[in-house]
Design a protein around this motif. Structure first.
Motif, PDB file in Angstrom:
ATOM      1  N   LEU A  27      -9.102  21.103   4.440  1.00  0.00           N
ATOM      2  CA  LEU A  27      -8.510  19.317   5.326  1.00  0.00           C
ATOM      3  C   LEU A  27      -6.967  20.106   5.539  1.00  0.00           C
ATOM      4  CD1 LEU A  27      -9.280  16.220   5.775  1.00  0.00           C
ATOM      5  CD2 LEU A  27      -7.909  15.989   4.309  1.00  0.00           C
ATOM      6  N   ILE A  28      -7.205  19.763   7.786  1.00  0.00           N
ATOM      7  CA  ILE A  28      -6.106  20.722   8.415  1.00  0.00           C
ATOM      8  C   ILE A  28      -5.922  19.860   8.890  1.00  0.00           C
ATOM      9  CG2 ILE A  28      -5.929  22.249  10.557  1.00  0.00           C
ATOM     10  CD1 ILE A  28      -8.605  23.494   9.171  1.00  0.00           C
ATOM     11  N   GLN A  29      -3.817  19.154   8.441  1.00  0.00           N
ATOM     12  CA  GLN A  29      -3.316  18.573   9.779  1.00  0.00           C
ATOM     13  C   GLN A  29      -2.219  19.124  10.759  1.00  0.00           C
ATOM     14  OE1 GLN A  29      -2.362  16.731   5.762  1.00  0.00           O
ATOM     15  NE2 GLN A  29      -3.856  15.086   6.919  1.00  0.00           N
ATOM     16  N   ARG A  30      -2.264  18.828  11.759  1.00  0.00           N
ATOM     17  CA  ARG A  30      -1.565  19.016  12.360  1.00  0.00           C
ATOM     18  C   ARG A  30      -0.246  18.361  12.347  1.00  0.00           C
ATOM     19  NH1 ARG A  30      -2.160  18.097  18.693  1.00  0.00           N
ATOM     20  NH2 ARG A  30      -1.762  15.942  18.385  1.00  0.00           N
ATOM     21  N   VAL A  31       1.310  19.522  12.247  1.00  0.00           N
ATOM     22  CA  VAL A  31       2.099  18.781  12.082  1.00  0.00           C
ATOM     23  C   VAL A  31       3.446  19.573  12.395  1.00  0.00           C
ATOM     24  CG1 VAL A  31       1.282  18.583   9.289  1.00  0.00           C
ATOM     25  CG2 VAL A  31       2.441  20.090  10.263  1.00  0.00           C
ATOM     26  N   SER A  32       4.367  18.062  12.589  1.00  0.00           N
ATOM     27  CA  SER A  32       5.614  18.736  13.168  1.00  0.00           C
ATOM     28  C   SER A  32       5.952  19.305  11.997  1.00  0.00           C
ATOM     29  CB  SER A  32       6.342  17.899  14.011  1.00  0.00           C
ATOM     30  OG  SER A  32       6.477  15.924  13.327  1.00  0.00           O
ATOM     31  N   GLY A  46       7.771  25.276   0.091  1.00  0.00           N
ATOM     32  CA  GLY A  46       7.774  26.061   0.816  1.00  0.00           C
ATOM     33  C   GLY A  46       7.751  24.759   1.829  1.00  0.00           C
ATOM     34  N   GLU A  47       8.140  25.533   3.150  1.00  0.00           N
ATOM     35  CA  GLU A  47       8.126  24.401   4.707  1.00  0.00           C
ATOM     36  C   GLU A  47       8.561  24.937   5.739  1.00  0.00           C
ATOM     37  OE1 GLU A  47      11.849  23.109   4.512  1.00  0.00           O
ATOM     38  OE2 GLU A  47      12.999  24.859   4.017  1.00  0.00           O
ATOM     39  N   ILE A  48       6.923  23.858   6.422  1.00  0.00           N
ATOM     40  CA  ILE A  48       7.281  24.343   7.403  1.00  0.00           C
ATOM     41  C   ILE A  48       7.881  23.849   9.084  1.00  0.00           C
ATOM     42  CG2 ILE A  48       5.507  25.913   6.995  1.00  0.00           C
ATOM     43  CD1 ILE A  48       3.885  24.149   8.421  1.00  0.00           C
ATOM     44  N   GLY A  49       7.971  24.472   9.955  1.00  0.00           N
ATOM     45  CA  GLY A  49       8.263  23.139  11.372  1.00  0.00           C
ATOM     46  C   GLY A  49       6.537  23.047  11.715  1.00  0.00           C
ATOM     47  N   GLU A  50       6.972  23.093  13.410  1.00  0.00           N
ATOM     48  CA  GLU A  50       5.674  22.795  13.756  1.00  0.00           C
ATOM     49  C   GLU A  50       4.383  23.696  13.170  1.00  0.00           C
ATOM     50  OE1 GLU A  50       3.546  21.698  18.615  1.00  0.00           O
ATOM     51  OE2 GLU A  50       5.359  23.393  18.207  1.00  0.00           O
ATOM     52  N   GLY A  51       2.835  22.790  12.894  1.00  0.00           N
ATOM     53  CA  GLY A  51       2.282  23.953  12.646  1.00  0.00           C
ATOM     54  C   GLY A  51       1.085  23.481  12.219  1.00  0.00           C
ATOM     55  N   LEU A  52       0.151  23.747  10.660  1.00  0.00           N
ATOM     56  CA  LEU A  52      -0.809  23.103  10.195  1.00  0.00           C
ATOM     57  C   LEU A  52      -0.339  23.184   8.655  1.00  0.00           C
ATOM     58  CD1 LEU A  52      -4.024  25.246  11.903  1.00  0.00           C
ATOM     59  CD2 LEU A  52      -2.886  22.757  12.791  1.00  0.00           C
ATOM     60  N   LEU A  53      -1.129  21.969   8.103  1.00  0.00           N
ATOM     61  CA  LEU A  53      -1.109  22.009   7.059  1.00  0.00           C
ATOM     62  C   LEU A  53      -2.169  22.006   6.603  1.00  0.00           C
ATOM     63  CD1 LEU A  53       0.238  20.588   3.829  1.00  0.00           C
ATOM     64  CD2 LEU A  53      -0.057  18.759   4.279  1.00  0.00           C
ATOM     65  N   LEU A  79      -3.059  27.520  16.889  1.00  0.00           N
ATOM     66  CA  LEU A  79      -2.524  27.807  16.195  1.00  0.00           C
ATOM     67  C   LEU A  79      -1.403  29.563  16.410  1.00  0.00           C
ATOM     68  CD1 LEU A  79      -0.340  27.358  13.604  1.00  0.00           C
ATOM     69  CD2 LEU A  79      -1.940  27.904  12.338  1.00  0.00           C
ATOM     70  N   LEU A  80      -2.449  30.405  16.742  1.00  0.00           N
ATOM     71  CA  LEU A  80      -1.767  31.458  16.989  1.00  0.00           C
ATOM     72  C   LEU A  80      -1.459  31.248  18.751  1.00  0.00           C
ATOM     73  CD1 LEU A  80      -4.898  34.042  15.694  1.00  0.00           C
ATOM     74  CD2 LEU A  80      -2.129  33.907  15.304  1.00  0.00           C
ATOM     75  N   ASP A  81      -1.869  30.950  19.514  1.00  0.00           N
ATOM     76  CA  ASP A  81      -1.619  30.608  20.894  1.00  0.00           C
ATOM     77  C   ASP A  81      -0.036  29.385  20.542  1.00  0.00           C
ATOM     78  OD1 ASP A  81      -2.985  32.064  22.070  1.00  0.00           O
ATOM     79  OD2 ASP A  81      -4.287  29.872  22.210  1.00  0.00           O
ATOM     80  N   ALA A  82      -0.158  28.661  19.828  1.00  0.00           N
ATOM     81  CA  ALA A  82       0.890  28.231  20.061  1.00  0.00           C
ATOM     82  C   ALA A  82       2.188  28.949  19.162  1.00  0.00           C
ATOM     83  CB  ALA A  82       1.135  26.626  19.417  1.00  0.00           C
ATOM     84  N   GLY A  83       1.907  29.494  18.055  1.00  0.00           N
ATOM     85  CA  GLY A  83       3.018  30.268  17.128  1.00  0.00           C
ATOM     86  C   GLY A  83       3.432  29.123  16.133  1.00  0.00           C
ATOM     87  N   GLY A  84       2.203  28.199  16.094  1.00  0.00           N
ATOM     88  CA  GLY A  84       2.975  28.073  14.846  1.00  0.00           C
ATOM     89  C   GLY A  84       2.543  28.423  12.954  1.00  0.00           C
ATOM     90  N   SER A  85       3.250  27.788  12.675  1.00  0.00           N
ATOM     91  CA  SER A  85       2.994  28.544  10.827  1.00  0.00           C
ATOM     92  C   SER A  85       2.082  27.281  10.344  1.00  0.00           C
ATOM     93  CB  SER A  85       4.714  28.040  10.434  1.00  0.00           C
ATOM     94  OG  SER A  85       5.811  28.986  11.321  1.00  0.00           O
ATOM     95  N   ALA A  86       1.738  27.806   9.079  1.00  0.00           N
ATOM     96  CA  ALA A  86       0.869  26.989   8.141  1.00  0.00           C
ATOM     97  C   ALA A  86       2.053  27.058   6.800  1.00  0.00           C
ATOM     98  CB  ALA A  86      -0.347  27.837   7.969  1.00  0.00           C
ATOM     99  N   LEU A  87       1.490  25.907   6.441  1.00  0.00           N
ATOM    100  CA  LEU A  87       2.004  25.628   5.029  1.00  0.00           C
ATOM    101  C   LEU A  87       0.159  25.157   4.064  1.00  0.00           C
ATOM    102  CD1 LEU A  87       3.425  25.231   2.469  1.00  0.00           C
ATOM    103  CD2 LEU A  87       3.758  22.619   3.643  1.00  0.00           C
ATOM    104  N   VAL A  88       0.270  26.329   3.555  1.00  0.00           N
ATOM    105  CA  VAL A  88      -1.002  26.366   2.375  1.00  0.00           C
ATOM    106  C   VAL A  88      -0.532  25.587   1.192  1.00  0.00           C
ATOM    107  CG1 VAL A  88      -3.572  27.670   1.853  1.00  0.00           C
ATOM    108  CG2 VAL A  88      -1.915  27.803   4.043  1.00  0.00           C
TER     109      VAL A  88
END
Length: 145
Positions: free
Chosen positions: A4-9, A21-28, A66-75
Motif C-alpha cells: 500500500l503506497i501513499q504519497r506523503v509530504s 525512521g522518518e522522511i520528508g516528501e516521498g512515499l510511505l 519517486l526517482l525523478d522527484a528525488g523523494g525518499s521512502a519509508l518502508v
C-alpha cells in the motif's frame, strides 16, 4: 508481495516512544510478503514503485516518479495487508508469509529500493509501531506482484 503506497509530504514510524525512521516528501510503503513470494516479487515491486509516476510535474500533473522527484521512502512491514475478510468478521492472515520468510523479503525489498538510488528509512519488522503521515493529495495506491 503486496504494498500500500501513499504519497506523503512527511512520514515517521515510532517504536517504544522513539522515532526510528522518518522522511520528508516521498512515499510511505506498507509492504507484506505473501506465501510463495520470492526475491523476484520484491524486485518487481521495488522497480515498479520507484518508477510509479504519481508526483506532480511542473504543470501540476501526476507525471513524475519517486526517482525523478528525488523523494525518499519509508518502508514499513505490514502483515495485515494479507487480511482475508471473506468469512466472518475476524480477518484471517494465513496467506501472509511466515516471519522467517517475510522479514528477509522485507529487508530485501528495502535494499532493492536503496540500490535503485532511493533514500530509504524503515520501520522495525514485527514491532508494535506507530506510523504518522501527512498523505499528499491524498494519493494511495495498492499493488501486488
Amino acid at each position: 508481495m503486496r504494498a500500500l503506497i501513499q504519497r506523503v509530504s512527511e512520514a515517521s514510524v515510532t517504536v517504544d516512544g522513539n522515532v526510528i525512521g522518518e522522511i520528508g516528501e516521498g512515499l510511505l510503503i506498507l509492504v507484506c510478503a505473501m506465501q510463495g513470494d520470492t526475491e523476484a516479487n520484491a524486485d518487481t515491486l521495488a522497480t515498479k514503485t520507484s518508477k510509479l509516476r504519481i508526483f506532480k510535474d511542473d504543470d501540476g500533473k501526476m507525471n513524475t516518479s519517486l526517482l525523478d522527484a528525488g523523494g525518499s521512502a519509508l518502508v514499513v512491514s505490514q502483515f495485515t495487508l494479507a487480511a482475508d475478510t471473506s468469512r466472518g468478521n475476524r480477518p484471517g492472515f494465513s496467506t501472509a508469509a511466515r516471519p522467517d520468510v517475510g522479514e528477509p523479503l522485507y529487508e530485501y525489498f528495502s535494499d532493492k529500493m536503496r540500490a535503485l538510488g532511493i533514500t530509504v528509512a524503515q520501520g522495525q519488522f514485527g514491532a508494535d509501531m506507530k506510523v504518522a503521515l501527512v498523505n499528499d493529495g491524498p494519493v494511495t495506491i495498492s499493488m501486488e506482484f
